[in-house]
Design an enzyme around this catalytic site. Structure first.
Site, PDB file in Angstrom:
ATOM      1  N   LEU A   1     -33.755 -54.222  -7.168  1.00  0.00           N
ATOM      2  CA  LEU A   1     -32.514 -54.429  -7.651  1.00  0.00           C
ATOM      3  C   LEU A   1     -31.479 -55.001  -6.728  1.00  0.00           C
ATOM      4  O   LEU A   1     -30.701 -55.886  -7.048  1.00  0.00           O
ATOM      5  CB  LEU A   1     -31.849 -52.927  -8.258  1.00  0.00           C
ATOM      6  CG  LEU A   1     -30.755 -52.774  -8.953  1.00  0.00           C
ATOM      7  CD1 LEU A   1     -30.620 -51.453  -9.695  1.00  0.00           C
ATOM      8  CD2 LEU A   1     -29.246 -52.886  -7.967  1.00  0.00           C
TER       9      LEU A   1
ATOM     10  N   TYR B   1     -36.988 -37.296  -1.794  1.00  0.00           N
ATOM     11  CA  TYR B   1     -36.467 -38.379  -1.602  1.00  0.00           C
ATOM     12  C   TYR B   1     -35.173 -38.057  -0.655  1.00  0.00           C
ATOM     13  O   TYR B   1     -34.868 -38.866   0.256  1.00  0.00           O
ATOM     14  CB  TYR B   1     -36.116 -38.961  -2.902  1.00  0.00           C
ATOM     15  CG  TYR B   1     -35.089 -40.179  -2.997  1.00  0.00           C
ATOM     16  CD1 TYR B   1     -35.870 -41.386  -2.798  1.00  0.00           C
ATOM     17  CD2 TYR B   1     -33.846 -39.959  -3.432  1.00  0.00           C
ATOM     18  CE1 TYR B   1     -34.921 -42.695  -2.679  1.00  0.00           C
ATOM     19  CE2 TYR B   1     -33.098 -41.303  -3.598  1.00  0.00           C
ATOM     20  CZ  TYR B   1     -33.701 -42.400  -3.115  1.00  0.00           C
ATOM     21  OH  TYR B   1     -32.971 -43.777  -3.035  1.00  0.00           O
TER      22      TYR B   1
HETATM   23  P1  NAP Z   1     -36.133 -50.987  -6.489  1.00  0.00           P
HETATM   24  O1  NAP Z   1     -35.472 -52.012  -7.414  1.00  0.00           O
HETATM   25  O2  NAP Z   1     -36.862 -49.792  -6.891  1.00  0.00           O
HETATM   26  O3  NAP Z   1     -36.985 -52.036  -5.492  1.00  0.00           O
HETATM   27  C1  NAP Z   1     -37.797 -51.429  -4.417  1.00  0.00           C
HETATM   28  C2  NAP Z   1     -38.311 -52.468  -3.521  1.00  0.00           C
HETATM   29  O4  NAP Z   1     -39.072 -52.044  -2.497  1.00  0.00           O
HETATM   30  C3  NAP Z   1     -39.078 -53.380  -4.193  1.00  0.00           C
HETATM   31  O5  NAP Z   1     -38.660 -54.783  -3.768  1.00  0.00           O
HETATM   32  C4  NAP Z   1     -40.448 -53.123  -4.019  1.00  0.00           C
HETATM   33  O6  NAP Z   1     -41.567 -54.205  -3.718  1.00  0.00           O
HETATM   34  C5  NAP Z   1     -40.123 -52.511  -2.366  1.00  0.00           C
HETATM   35  N1  NAP Z   1     -41.260 -51.773  -1.867  1.00  0.00           N
HETATM   36  C6  NAP Z   1     -41.585 -50.286  -2.663  1.00  0.00           C
HETATM   37  N2  NAP Z   1     -42.592 -49.693  -1.949  1.00  0.00           N
HETATM   38  C7  NAP Z   1     -42.852 -50.484  -0.920  1.00  0.00           C
HETATM   39  C8  NAP Z   1     -43.889 -50.615   0.122  1.00  0.00           C
HETATM   40  N3  NAP Z   1     -44.781 -49.550   0.135  1.00  0.00           N
HETATM   41  N4  NAP Z   1     -43.863 -51.770   0.893  1.00  0.00           N
HETATM   42  C9  NAP Z   1     -43.291 -52.759   0.932  1.00  0.00           C
HETATM   43  N5  NAP Z   1     -42.234 -52.815  -0.196  1.00  0.00           N
HETATM   44  C10 NAP Z   1     -42.139 -51.677  -0.918  1.00  0.00           C
HETATM   45  O7  NAP Z   1     -35.078 -50.293  -5.490  1.00  0.00           O
HETATM   46  P2  NAP Z   1     -33.368 -50.624  -5.249  1.00  0.00           P
HETATM   47  O8  NAP Z   1     -32.815 -49.976  -6.320  1.00  0.00           O
HETATM   48  O9  NAP Z   1     -33.231 -52.016  -4.909  1.00  0.00           O
HETATM   49  O10 NAP Z   1     -33.015 -49.806  -4.033  1.00  0.00           O
HETATM   50  C11 NAP Z   1     -32.939 -50.551  -2.709  1.00  0.00           C
HETATM   51  C12 NAP Z   1     -32.327 -49.288  -1.617  1.00  0.00           C
HETATM   52  O11 NAP Z   1     -31.234 -48.779  -2.039  1.00  0.00           O
HETATM   53  C13 NAP Z   1     -33.565 -48.197  -1.567  1.00  0.00           C
HETATM   54  O12 NAP Z   1     -33.599 -47.930  -0.327  1.00  0.00           O
HETATM   55  C14 NAP Z   1     -32.925 -47.051  -2.455  1.00  0.00           C
HETATM   56  O13 NAP Z   1     -33.284 -45.703  -1.972  1.00  0.00           O
HETATM   57  C15 NAP Z   1     -31.393 -47.226  -2.055  1.00  0.00           C
HETATM   58  N6  NAP Z   1     -30.576 -46.841  -3.429  1.00  0.00           N
HETATM   59  C16 NAP Z   1     -30.819 -47.083  -4.656  1.00  0.00           C
HETATM   60  C17 NAP Z   1     -30.079 -46.582  -5.687  1.00  0.00           C
HETATM   61  C18 NAP Z   1     -30.356 -46.929  -7.287  1.00  0.00           C
HETATM   62  O14 NAP Z   1     -29.612 -46.366  -7.849  1.00  0.00           O
HETATM   63  N7  NAP Z   1     -31.091 -47.942  -7.285  1.00  0.00           N
HETATM   64  C19 NAP Z   1     -29.010 -45.764  -5.368  1.00  0.00           C
HETATM   65  C20 NAP Z   1     -28.819 -45.554  -4.050  1.00  0.00           C
HETATM   66  C21 NAP Z   1     -29.659 -45.846  -2.905  1.00  0.00           C
HETATM   67  P3  NAP Z   1     -42.183 -54.545  -5.173  1.00  0.00           P
HETATM   68  O15 NAP Z   1     -41.077 -55.295  -5.769  1.00  0.00           O
HETATM   69  O16 NAP Z   1     -43.121 -55.283  -4.480  1.00  0.00           O
HETATM   70  O17 NAP Z   1     -42.772 -53.442  -5.723  1.00  0.00           O
END
Ligand code: NAP
Length: 305
Positions: A12, A130
């Site tokens: 995202l 988490y």
């Molecule tokens: P997301 O949409 O779930 O995407 C996760 C990303 O991490 C994807 O690119 C995925 O690759 C990659 N990934 C997962 N496991 C992996 C592994 N073992 N090795 C390499 N890459 C891996 O996450 P997001 O929502 O963009 O979140 C980005 C950051 O913001 C994270 O650190 C999250 O904790 C933090 N955050 C998110 C939220 C929220 O509401 N979404 C809120 C607060 C903080 P693939 O596409 O190949 O699976």
């Protein structure tokens, strides 16, 4: 030009960052499984980045967190540890890592929370693994800053939403699930709990803009990132119904289901003092924009459990 490597580039936040920082290198789990330290080491050798933006994480909704606490702890601790360890070994000058407001204690004395209260109690039980994994990363970065004087930092964003959210999966987040519910409803939507808990949501685009501004201005400070408003679940549902032009829908509550954590809103005072006048996208505009972009993509609304 500085070489920027972005992990989690297909998620995202990563996809919003691609739109405004197109020259960086964006990685997915297919390029490298970050839980494998050899793979991370090869990655650093290959790209030799000046800046690493570490977005990759095991991320999901409450059900997924409750069902898979081992995976949430292990995968996040391993990925974050490998990245920081290898960034140090390869002399990466700047690291920006993302944590989450899930790291904060379940309850504190006053809200919105400042960065200082992070260790004043355990994270909420539903996100415990988490939250703890991400807290460890905060301590890890703070240790590198203290011991090696690194210009590394972490951002603590509130919950996110946007067009690149997970809409069709069992681990979708609240706003994605809400939009999906509103899209499929004729007369009413049913929500869990009683609608009173408070929530703070930010458009993923805003977080990407903050990251870009920090790089442009050379600001590497750890801090909260969240808009200056908080809404009850009921208020959010009303805003979302309005933003999706479905004003005829009624909202009902299933009080047999849990409310979840009452509130965990944070203040962005530090961010505003460092970045200056930063305007966040309103919840109404953000949901309207998200819904407009996704409503005709039928596959996003397929129910695959
Ligand atoms: P997301 O949409 O779930 O995407 C996760 C990303 O991490 C994807 O690119 C995925 O690759 C990659 N990934 C997962 N496991 C992996 C592994 N073992 N090795 C390499 N890459 C891996 O996450 P997001 O929502 O963009 O979140 C980005 C950051 O913001 C994270 O650190 C999250 O904790 C933090 N955050 C998110 C939220 C929220 O509401 N979404 C809120 C607060 C903080 P693939 O596409 O190949 O699976």
């Amino acid at each position: 030009m500085k070489k920027i490597l972005v992990t989690g580039g297909t998620g995202l936040v990563g996809r919003h960052l691609q739109e405004i920082l197109p020259d960086a290198i964006y990685l997915s789990s297919k390029d490298c499984n970050l839980t494998d330290i050899n793979c991370v080491s090869n990655l650093m050798n290959k790209y030799q980045p000046d800046i690493v933006i570490h977005l990759a994480a095991r991320v999901g909704g409450i059900l997924d967190n409750v069902r898979y606490p081992v995976e949430y702890l292990e995968q996040n601790v391993m990925m974050n540890t490998n990245i920081l360890n290898q960034c140090h070994k390869h002399n990466v000058k700047h690291v920006i890592t993302l944590l989450s407001t899930c790291i904060y204690p379940d309850k504190v004395d006053s809200y919105p929370m400042e960065e200082e209260v992070m260790f004043n109690g355990p994270p909420t039980p539903t996100n415990f693994s988490y939250g703890l994994a991400k807290r460890t990363t905060a301590a890890h970065i703070d240790a590198y800053v203290k011991q090696y004087d690194k210009k590394w930092c972490y951002l603590i964003p509130c919950n996110l939403y946007g067009e690149f959210d997970k809409f069709s999966e069992h681990n979708s987040h609240f706003v994605a699930a809400l939009i999906k519910k509103i899209h499929g409803a004729d007369k009413q939507i049913e929500l869990w709990g009683d609608g009173t808990p408070l929530r703070q949501f930010m458009h993923g685009k805003d977080l990407a803009r903050v990251i870009k501004k920090m790089i442009d201005d050379g600001i590497y400070e750890s801090m909260n990132v969240a808009p200056p408003w908080v809404y009850s679940i009921h208020e959010m549902a009303e805003i979302a119904i309005d933003a999706c032009d479905k004003n005829h829908l009624k909202i009902t509550y299933n009080t047999e289901k849990p409310n979840g954590q009452y509130r965990k809103d944070v203040t962005s005072d530090k961010l505003i003092s460092l970045l200056g006048d930063f305007k966040f996208i309103t919840l109404y505009d953000g949901i309207r924009d998200t819904y407009t972009k996704i409503k005709n993509k039928k596959r996003l609304f397929r129910n695959n459990g």
